[in-house]
Design an enzyme around this catalytic site. Structure first.
Site, mmCIF file in Angstrom:
data_model
loop_
_atom_site.group_PDB
_atom_site.id
_atom_site.type_symbol
_atom_site.label_atom_id
_atom_site.label_comp_id
_atom_site.label_asym_id
_atom_site.label_seq_id
_atom_site.Cartn_x
_atom_site.Cartn_y
_atom_site.Cartn_z
ATOM 1 N N TYR A 35 -38.761 90.222 39.859
ATOM 2 C CA TYR A 35 -39.042 90.236 38.418
ATOM 3 C C TYR A 35 -38.601 91.557 37.781
ATOM 4 O O TYR A 35 -37.891 91.584 36.763
ATOM 5 C CB TYR A 35 -40.551 90.002 38.216
ATOM 6 C CG TYR A 35 -41.062 90.268 36.829
ATOM 7 C CD1 TYR A 35 -40.868 89.342 35.805
ATOM 8 C CD2 TYR A 35 -41.752 91.448 36.532
ATOM 9 C CE1 TYR A 35 -41.352 89.588 34.523
ATOM 10 C CE2 TYR A 35 -42.234 91.697 35.261
ATOM 11 C CZ TYR A 35 -42.033 90.759 34.257
ATOM 12 O OH TYR A 35 -42.497 91.009 32.999
HETATM 13 N N1 LIG Z 1 -48.199 90.239 29.833
HETATM 14 C C1 LIG Z 1 -47.712 91.299 30.455
HETATM 15 O O1 LIG Z 1 -48.443 92.009 31.176
HETATM 16 C C2 LIG Z 1 -46.266 91.690 30.282
HETATM 17 C C3 LIG Z 1 -45.906 93.009 30.594
HETATM 18 C C4 LIG Z 1 -44.589 93.395 30.441
HETATM 19 C C5 LIG Z 1 -43.656 92.495 29.997
HETATM 20 N N2 LIG Z 1 -44.019 91.215 29.713
HETATM 21 C C6 LIG Z 1 -42.972 90.312 29.243
HETATM 22 O O2 LIG Z 1 -43.317 89.854 27.945
HETATM 23 C C7 LIG Z 1 -42.768 88.561 27.726
HETATM 24 C C8 LIG Z 1 -43.848 87.619 27.230
HETATM 25 O O3 LIG Z 1 -44.896 87.558 28.170
HETATM 26 P P1 LIG Z 1 -46.353 87.062 27.784
HETATM 27 O O4 LIG Z 1 -47.301 87.971 28.465
HETATM 28 O O5 LIG Z 1 -46.499 86.847 26.341
HETATM 29 O O6 LIG Z 1 -46.378 85.652 28.547
HETATM 30 P P2 LIG Z 1 -47.148 84.292 28.176
HETATM 31 O O7 LIG Z 1 -48.428 84.590 27.465
HETATM 32 O O8 LIG Z 1 -47.194 83.543 29.470
HETATM 33 O O9 LIG Z 1 -46.172 83.549 27.139
HETATM 34 C C9 LIG Z 1 -44.896 83.157 27.577
HETATM 35 C C10 LIG Z 1 -44.092 82.619 26.421
HETATM 36 O O10 LIG Z 1 -42.763 82.348 26.896
HETATM 37 C C11 LIG Z 1 -42.491 80.955 26.764
HETATM 38 N N3 LIG Z 1 -41.739 80.508 27.925
HETATM 39 C C12 LIG Z 1 -42.128 80.489 29.218
HETATM 40 N N4 LIG Z 1 -41.136 80.009 30.011
HETATM 41 C C13 LIG Z 1 -40.107 79.717 29.188
HETATM 42 C C14 LIG Z 1 -38.809 79.170 29.388
HETATM 43 N N5 LIG Z 1 -38.367 78.804 30.596
HETATM 44 N N6 LIG Z 1 -38.019 79.005 28.309
HETATM 45 C C15 LIG Z 1 -38.441 79.345 27.079
HETATM 46 N N7 LIG Z 1 -39.667 79.837 26.820
HETATM 47 C C16 LIG Z 1 -40.482 80.028 27.861
HETATM 48 C C17 LIG Z 1 -43.823 80.260 26.624
HETATM 49 O O11 LIG Z 1 -43.654 79.017 25.918
HETATM 50 P P3 LIG Z 1 -44.789 77.830 26.011
HETATM 51 O O12 LIG Z 1 -45.968 78.318 25.199
HETATM 52 O O13 LIG Z 1 -44.165 76.635 25.381
HETATM 53 O O14 LIG Z 1 -45.107 77.660 27.437
HETATM 54 C C18 LIG Z 1 -44.610 81.321 25.851
HETATM 55 O O15 LIG Z 1 -44.292 81.277 24.485
HETATM 56 C C19 LIG Z 1 -42.102 88.148 29.046
HETATM 57 O O16 LIG Z 1 -40.710 88.412 28.978
HETATM 58 C C20 LIG Z 1 -42.748 89.068 30.062
HETATM 59 O O17 LIG Z 1 -41.893 89.277 31.157
HETATM 60 C C21 LIG Z 1 -45.308 90.793 29.837
#
Ligand SMILES: NC(=O)c1ccc[n+]([C@@H]2O[C@H](COP(=O)([O-])OP(=O)(O)OC[C@H]3O[C@@H](n4cnc5c(N)ncnc54)[C@H](OP(=O)(O)O)[C@@H]3O)[C@@H](O)[C@H]2O)c1
Length: 254
Positions: A159
């Site tokens: 990742y």
């Molecule tokens: N949370 C953390 O700790 C963290 C830290 C650093 C970076 N990030 C990054 O921040 C970003 C968002 O994470 P998050 O924490 O908001 O995650 P999340 O709450 O799981 O939300 C994920 C989002 O991405 C969409 N998604 C998932 N798989 C997809 C796919 N194959 N194609 C298109 N859309 C997809 C989901 O759509 P649906 O609602 O339709 O499923 C949802 O809108 C990611 O890139 C992650 O790597 C997160």
């Protein structure tokens, strides 16, 4: 003289960080298109929330892990731009959609690696390439990385490597798109309480406490800690910020 309202496209805007970014961007006076993968109802609710702020909004389905669908997706974007926004181009692309897979370096399978590559790196690479056909000059790209690309935390080798690749790509985008006055930057959140990775940062008390203990500000992150940083990059105030990595982690692992 009327100023054209700028439009941002936020992938994965139905939940978590993307939802927070979309709403924060709308609060800056931009119109917003969000994408969702499977949760249309949640995306519709975000659209309503943005409309209640007085901005235009729309949602489209997108699987960022399947680049074969991108031409069709941008046909949908073009018709949505025309029907909902009365224009044919947008200004800012936020590559946020993504998943996490937790596995050790030794344990990571090729299937997991390929899935992460497609969603976290190949997807944003070619989505952005195609987006440029419907983006105005003078806008910007915000790629979402992670603190894990700066420091290591067991279980995230694949990742974090994809996110490292996105960070390198961002510099090339900034260089090559400068002639169109399109800026490219990275926002790298620390560990944030969302559904990400099964919601483990939010729901696993032990992990939550551990992350708080290695964070200078003494807690894990919340979506509200991130959206405004991305929104800032979509404003005129950030016009001279280019090719930068902005980490929003509260000072994790310093
Ligand atoms: N949370 C953390 O700790 C963290 C830290 C650093 C970076 N990030 C990054 O921040 C970003 C968002 O994470 P998050 O924490 O908001 O995650 P999340 O709450 O799981 O939300 C994920 C989002 O991405 C969409 N998604 C998932 N798989 C997809 C796919 N194959 N194609 C298109 N859309 C997809 C989901 O759509 P649906 O609602 O339709 O499923 C949802 O809108 C990611 O890139 C992650 O790597 C997160």
């Amino acid at each position: 003289m009327a100023v054209n309202t700028k439009i941002a496209l936020v992938t994965g805007g139905s939940r978590g960080l993307g939802k927070n970014m979309a709403i924060a961007i709308a609060k800056k006076g931009l119109d917003v298109i969000i994408t969702y993968n499977s949760k249309k109802d949640e995306a519709d609710a975000v659209v309503k929330e943005i409309e209640s702020l007085g901005q235009k909004a729309a949602s489209l389905q997108l699987n960022v892990g399947d680049s074969n669908t991108f031409d069709g997706f941008f046909e949908g974007i073009s018709s949505t731009l025309k029907s909902t926004f009365n224009t044919n181009k947008f200004d800012f692309l936020v590559n946020n959609a993504g998943i996490g897979i937790h596995n050790s370096f030794i344990g990571t399978t090729e299937a997991e690696f390929d899935q992460l590559t497609n969603i976290q790196f190949k997807g944003p690479f070619f989505l952005t390439q195609k987006a440029l056909n419907v983006m105005n000059d003078g806008g910007g790209i915000v790629n979402i990385s992670t603190g894990l690309a700066r420091f290591s935390f067991p279980g995230y080798s694949a990742y974090a490597s994809m996110k490292g690749a996105i960070e390198t790509l961002t510099k090339y985008q900034a260089k090559e798109l400068g002639e169109r006055k399109i800026r490219a930057n990275v926002v790298a959140p620390g560990a944030i309480e969302t559904d990400f990775g099964g919601g483990t940062v939010r729901d696993n008390e032990q992990l939550n406490k551990h992350i708080a203990s290695i964070t200078a500000l003494g807690r894990v992150g919340l979506p509200d800690d991130i959206g405004g940083v991305v929104a800032f990059l979509c404003t005129e105030d950030a016009r001279w910020v280019n090719a930068q990595r902005i980490e929003a982690s509260g000072g994790m692992n310093l």
